[in-house]
Structures are given as C-alpha cells and as structure tokens.
Design a protein around this motif. Sequence first.
Motif, PDB file in Angstrom:
ATOM      1  N   LEU A   1     -34.507  67.175 -44.363  1.00 19.46           N
ATOM      2  CA  LEU A   1     -34.824  68.590 -44.423  1.00 19.46           C
ATOM      3  C   LEU A   1     -34.798  69.176 -43.013  1.00 19.46           C
ATOM      4  O   LEU A   1     -35.303  68.568 -42.071  1.00 19.46           O
ATOM      5  CB  LEU A   1     -36.203  68.795 -45.041  1.00 19.46           C
ATOM      6  CG  LEU A   1     -36.328  68.474 -46.532  1.00 19.46           C
ATOM      7  CD1 LEU A   1     -37.783  68.543 -46.969  1.00 19.46           C
ATOM      8  CD2 LEU A   1     -35.467  69.407 -47.369  1.00 19.46           C
ATOM      9  N   CYS A   2     -34.221  70.354 -42.902  1.00 21.56           N
ATOM     10  CA  CYS A   2     -34.091  71.055 -41.622  1.00 21.56           C
ATOM     11  C   CYS A   2     -34.545  72.496 -41.817  1.00 21.56           C
ATOM     12  O   CYS A   2     -34.721  72.954 -42.954  1.00 21.56           O
ATOM     13  CB  CYS A   2     -32.637  71.026 -41.131  1.00 21.56           C
ATOM     14  SG  CYS A   2     -31.920  69.370 -40.998  1.00 21.56           S
ATOM     15  N   PRO A   3     -34.742  73.249 -40.730  1.00 23.03           N
ATOM     16  CA  PRO A   3     -35.203  74.634 -40.864  1.00 23.03           C
ATOM     17  C   PRO A   3     -34.247  75.497 -41.680  1.00 23.03           C
ATOM     18  O   PRO A   3     -33.065  75.186 -41.846  1.00 23.03           O
ATOM     19  CB  PRO A   3     -35.259  75.121 -39.411  1.00 23.03           C
ATOM     20  CG  PRO A   3     -35.384  73.884 -38.601  1.00 23.03           C
ATOM     21  CD  PRO A   3     -34.612  72.837 -39.327  1.00 23.03           C
ATOM     22  N   ASN A   4     -34.797  76.586 -42.184  1.00 24.65           N
ATOM     23  CA  ASN A   4     -34.005  77.601 -42.874  1.00 24.65           C
ATOM     24  C   ASN A   4     -33.301  77.058 -44.113  1.00 24.65           C
ATOM     25  O   ASN A   4     -32.126  77.327 -44.350  1.00 24.65           O
ATOM     26  CB  ASN A   4     -32.986  78.237 -41.911  1.00 24.65           C
ATOM     27  CG  ASN A   4     -33.659  78.829 -40.693  1.00 24.65           C
ATOM     28  OD1 ASN A   4     -34.676  79.504 -40.804  1.00 24.65           O
ATOM     29  ND2 ASN A   4     -33.117  78.554 -39.510  1.00 24.65           N
ATOM     30  N   ASN A   5     -34.053  76.272 -44.908  1.00 26.11           N
ATOM     31  CA  ASN A   5     -33.552  75.771 -46.197  1.00 26.11           C
ATOM     32  C   ASN A   5     -32.233  75.014 -46.047  1.00 26.11           C
ATOM     33  O   ASN A   5     -31.285  75.227 -46.813  1.00 26.11           O
ATOM     34  CB  ASN A   5     -33.393  76.919 -47.186  1.00 26.11           C
ATOM     35  CG  ASN A   5     -34.713  77.611 -47.487  1.00 26.11           C
ATOM     36  OD1 ASN A   5     -35.756  76.969 -47.511  1.00 26.11           O
ATOM     37  ND2 ASN A   5     -34.677  78.907 -47.700  1.00 26.11           N
ATOM     38  N   THR A   6     -32.205  74.141 -45.063  1.00 29.82           N
ATOM     39  CA  THR A   6     -31.007  73.354 -44.766  1.00 29.82           C
ATOM     40  C   THR A   6     -31.308  71.870 -44.994  1.00 29.82           C
ATOM     41  O   THR A   6     -32.408  71.402 -44.718  1.00 29.82           O
ATOM     42  CB  THR A   6     -30.567  73.579 -43.316  1.00 29.82           C
ATOM     43  OG1 THR A   6     -30.208  74.952 -43.137  1.00 29.82           O
ATOM     44  CG2 THR A   6     -29.378  72.701 -42.948  1.00 29.82           C
ATOM     45  N   ILE A   7     -30.323  71.140 -45.506  1.00 28.91           N
ATOM     46  CA  ILE A   7     -30.402  69.685 -45.617  1.00 28.91           C
ATOM     47  C   ILE A   7     -29.192  69.088 -44.920  1.00 28.91           C
ATOM     48  O   ILE A   7     -28.047  69.414 -45.248  1.00 28.91           O
ATOM     49  CB  ILE A   7     -30.437  69.211 -47.091  1.00 28.91           C
ATOM     50  CG1 ILE A   7     -31.688  69.748 -47.798  1.00 28.91           C
ATOM     51  CG2 ILE A   7     -30.403  67.686 -47.155  1.00 28.91           C
ATOM     52  CD1 ILE A   7     -31.765  69.376 -49.273  1.00 28.91           C
ATOM     53  N   ALA A   8     -29.442  68.241 -43.936  1.00 24.62           N
ATOM     54  CA  ALA A   8     -28.376  67.487 -43.278  1.00 24.62           C
ATOM     55  C   ALA A   8     -28.311  66.120 -43.957  1.00 24.62           C
ATOM     56  O   ALA A   8     -29.330  65.455 -44.114  1.00 24.62           O
ATOM     57  CB  ALA A   8     -28.661  67.334 -41.789  1.00 24.62           C
TER      58      ALA A   8
ATOM     59  N   GLU B   1     -22.556  68.047 -33.156  1.00 25.02           N
ATOM     60  CA  GLU B   1     -22.176  69.394 -33.578  1.00 25.02           C
ATOM     61  C   GLU B   1     -22.953  69.835 -34.808  1.00 25.02           C
ATOM     62  O   GLU B   1     -23.430  70.976 -34.896  1.00 25.02           O
ATOM     63  CB  GLU B   1     -20.671  69.437 -33.881  1.00 25.02           C
ATOM     64  CG  GLU B   1     -19.767  69.289 -32.675  1.00 25.02           C
ATOM     65  CD  GLU B   1     -18.297  69.240 -33.070  1.00 25.02           C
ATOM     66  OE1 GLU B   1     -18.000  69.509 -34.259  1.00 25.02           O
ATOM     67  OE2 GLU B   1     -17.459  68.935 -32.206  1.00 25.02           O
ATOM     68  N   VAL B   2     -23.085  68.954 -35.765  1.00 23.92           N
ATOM     69  CA  VAL B   2     -23.803  69.275 -36.999  1.00 23.92           C
ATOM     70  C   VAL B   2     -25.275  69.542 -36.699  1.00 23.92           C
ATOM     71  O   VAL B   2     -25.856  70.514 -37.210  1.00 23.92           O
ATOM     72  CB  VAL B   2     -23.661  68.133 -38.029  1.00 23.92           C
ATOM     73  CG1 VAL B   2     -24.537  68.390 -39.247  1.00 23.92           C
ATOM     74  CG2 VAL B   2     -22.205  67.972 -38.443  1.00 23.92           C
ATOM     75  N   LEU B   3     -25.884  68.715 -35.871  1.00 24.55           N
ATOM     76  CA  LEU B   3     -27.292  68.885 -35.554  1.00 24.55           C
ATOM     77  C   LEU B   3     -27.536  70.156 -34.736  1.00 24.55           C
ATOM     78  O   LEU B   3     -28.569  70.806 -34.884  1.00 24.55           O
ATOM     79  CB  LEU B   3     -27.816  67.660 -34.814  1.00 24.55           C
ATOM     80  CG  LEU B   3     -27.851  66.385 -35.671  1.00 24.55           C
ATOM     81  CD1 LEU B   3     -28.223  65.178 -34.821  1.00 24.55           C
ATOM     82  CD2 LEU B   3     -28.816  66.536 -36.832  1.00 24.55           C
ATOM     83  N   ALA B   4     -26.582  70.532 -33.903  1.00 22.47           N
ATOM     84  CA  ALA B   4     -26.698  71.789 -33.160  1.00 22.47           C
ATOM     85  C   ALA B   4     -26.679  72.974 -34.116  1.00 22.47           C
ATOM     86  O   ALA B   4     -27.371  73.981 -33.894  1.00 22.47           O
ATOM     87  CB  ALA B   4     -25.566  71.903 -32.139  1.00 22.47           C
ATOM     88  N   GLU B   5     -25.921  72.860 -35.191  1.00 20.27           N
ATOM     89  CA  GLU B   5     -25.884  73.917 -36.193  1.00 20.27           C
ATOM     90  C   GLU B   5     -27.181  73.954 -36.998  1.00 20.27           C
ATOM     91  O   GLU B   5     -27.673  75.021 -37.367  1.00 20.27           O
ATOM     92  CB  GLU B   5     -24.693  73.706 -37.130  1.00 20.27           C
ATOM     93  CG  GLU B   5     -24.495  74.820 -38.148  1.00 20.27           C
ATOM     94  CD  GLU B   5     -23.253  74.647 -38.996  1.00 20.27           C
ATOM     95  OE1 GLU B   5     -23.051  75.461 -39.920  1.00 20.27           O
ATOM     96  OE2 GLU B   5     -22.491  73.683 -38.740  1.00 20.27           O
ATOM     97  N   ALA B   6     -27.742  72.785 -37.258  1.00 22.46           N
ATOM     98  CA  ALA B   6     -28.980  72.712 -38.037  1.00 22.46           C
ATOM     99  C   ALA B   6     -30.190  73.167 -37.239  1.00 22.46           C
ATOM    100  O   ALA B   6     -31.156  73.685 -37.815  1.00 22.46           O
ATOM    101  CB  ALA B   6     -29.194  71.285 -38.533  1.00 22.46           C
TER     102      ALA B   6
END
Length: 370
Positions: free
Chosen positions: A243-250, A331-336
């Motif tokens: 779970l990541c901020p703003n209703n995001t799942i990586a 890159e993905v984590l920077a977006e998350a």
Amino acid sequence: MGILVSLPKSGDENDFQIDWSNPFGAQVEMRAPFLPSEWHEQSGIQLTWPHAGTDWAHMLKEVQECFTAIAREIAKSELLFIVAPDIEAVKTQISSRVNMENVRFFECETNDTWARDHGAITMIDGTTPRLLDFCFNGWGQKFASGLDNQITRKAYEAKCFNADYDNRLDFVLEGGSIESDGLGTLLTTSTCLLAPNRNDKMNRVEIEEYLRSVFHIQQVLWLDHGYLAGDDTDSHVDTLARLCPNNTIAYVKCTDPDDEHFEELQKMEEQLLTFRTLKGEPYRLLPLPMADCIKDNTERLPATYANFLITNKTVLYPTYNQPKNDAKAAEVLAEAFPGKEIAGIDCRALIKQHGSLHCVTMQYPVGVIK
C-alpha cells in the motif's frame, strides 16, 4: 475558496482527521486508536543486528556490510534503534560510517535479524502510542524464535520506548504479513495468515474479525495468489504488494511466461484489479519489475523490489545488481512517493537468508523511540 475532503463511506466524521504536514498533501487518517500507514511520521526504525550466533555466521562480514549500509541511510535523517547481544561490537563496525548521534542501542540476546516480524506493531492511541506485542514463532515454527519473541517486552521494560505495552502473545502475527493505509484498510495474504502452525484454531472469518477488532479497521483485502520461490514466510504481503499514498498499490509483475511465478503473479494482478477503497474506487496499480532469477547453488532466492522501506525523507529499496530492473524499480517508487528521495541498497546478501530490506527493519511512529 473551500476544501472538500471526501471521507470513506463507512465511519463517522469524528473517526477521521486531516494531516496537513504529510509530504503527499493533505491526508485523511483515522482518529485514535488506529494503525498508521508506514508513511506516517516516524520517530525511528529498528534493526536487529546479525552476529555469529545467527544463521548469518557463514557470511557474517558480508551481511554486516549490508546492515551498515542500511543503518547509514536511516541515521541520516531519523533515529535508529539497534538491538544486539554485543553493543560494543556493533559500535566498532559502524561508528566511522553512521551518524551515531541518531543511534540508540538495546543489548539483548537474539536468534536472528528479522525485525519486521518480531518487532512491535504500533497503534496510535491518543497521546500515548501503544506497542502491540504479537507472538513470533519463526513463521509457523520453521526456525528458532524464543529469544526474538521476547525483544519487544524486554525493550519496553528497559524503558526504550515512550509507549504503552499491549500483550498480544496469544496470537501469531508478523509485521511483514500486513499492510495498513492508515485509513481503515488492511492488506494481507491468505496463504500466510491461514498457514499451518500460526493460528490453526481460527478460520478466515474469525481471523478477519480479530484483525478488525484489534486494529480498528474497516476492511481487510485478502490476496489469494502470488508467491516467491525461496520464501520462508508463506507469502508475506511485503514481498508481493504494498500500500502506498493516494490509494496506490505497488506490486510485483512478472512478464516472462517461462518464469515459474508468471501464472500466480498474473492471478494476483487480476485480483488487485478487483480491490476497492472504502469509497468504492479502484486502486491505482503501479507494477514493479520482477527481479531476474538469482540462485544460491541450485536454490532460487526470493529477490523482490516490493520489499522497500519508507522513512521520513527517503524510500530505501533493495537492489540486486540488475541495472535495468534496479533503475525501473526506482522509477516506479518515485511515482508512488512523489517528493521523497529514492535510494537503493544492495541486498544480495539478505536474500541468501530468504529476506530483504523491509524484512530486517521495523518503523516506529513519531514519539515512540526515546
């Protein structure tokens, strides 16, 4: 100009609060008591140090180098709580490379180093945080854990924490098996929580009711698919989806049909697509690359980019000397996590004992570590 904040459908408005200091913008979090997200402001992070009496003995120098790299990054910006049976030995290893002003020590006998699973899970409960001390039994009695299972209680009794203590040793639960968004949603895997030798007398419905009651959550999202070869934890969620901020799942995505994980991770992705927030909205899904196969002799090791650690300023993530995959994961984590620094740490040593970066750490919310 006004600001409209949408609250989850279930729950009274008095159950929620707005955190304006959050670097991801105004965030709504549950009022106390609640289980904070990992990106909630932290006081510091625990490491339980590897020593000659652990399974790391045959590669001690290599793994201590990895732990020192992790310690260095954490202590740059927040407190580091190191548990070890020989504090002076650890000081000798790290003092020239780590900001020692931010390091706190607790001397204690230990079996191993997996702080994520033997460390306390902290609830925000009014003005005083509450340490929930669950039973750690070596992932279903696979490994010795009697010493590690006592660390939280002993550290509390030694007054290492500004927190109350909640004895939950009648229930087996590892920190790596659950994810909280701080808003009343818990993400977990059925293969772990329903695995043998944990809480066998309870079925899925009873375990969910227990989690709802203890953590004051409103929904549990159960992942029924996904695994990593070489994993000892029965598929901890922190190896698969976060779970990541703003209703995001990586989450880990496998694109190679010839990889043994392809079918299961594809089914996991399909299930993630069906998950909904408390407002009934789909999650934003961000796929992390699947690490290329790494073997120790003939055994495949559980290398995963999902095993990242969120600190106050930085997302620390494991790298595996795979430049293309390592860069894509960053890159993905920077977006998350917009606004946070992204820093990689070579964790090839850690996966030799079937874990990674998140597995050896446990964060504590602001105010907990003295």
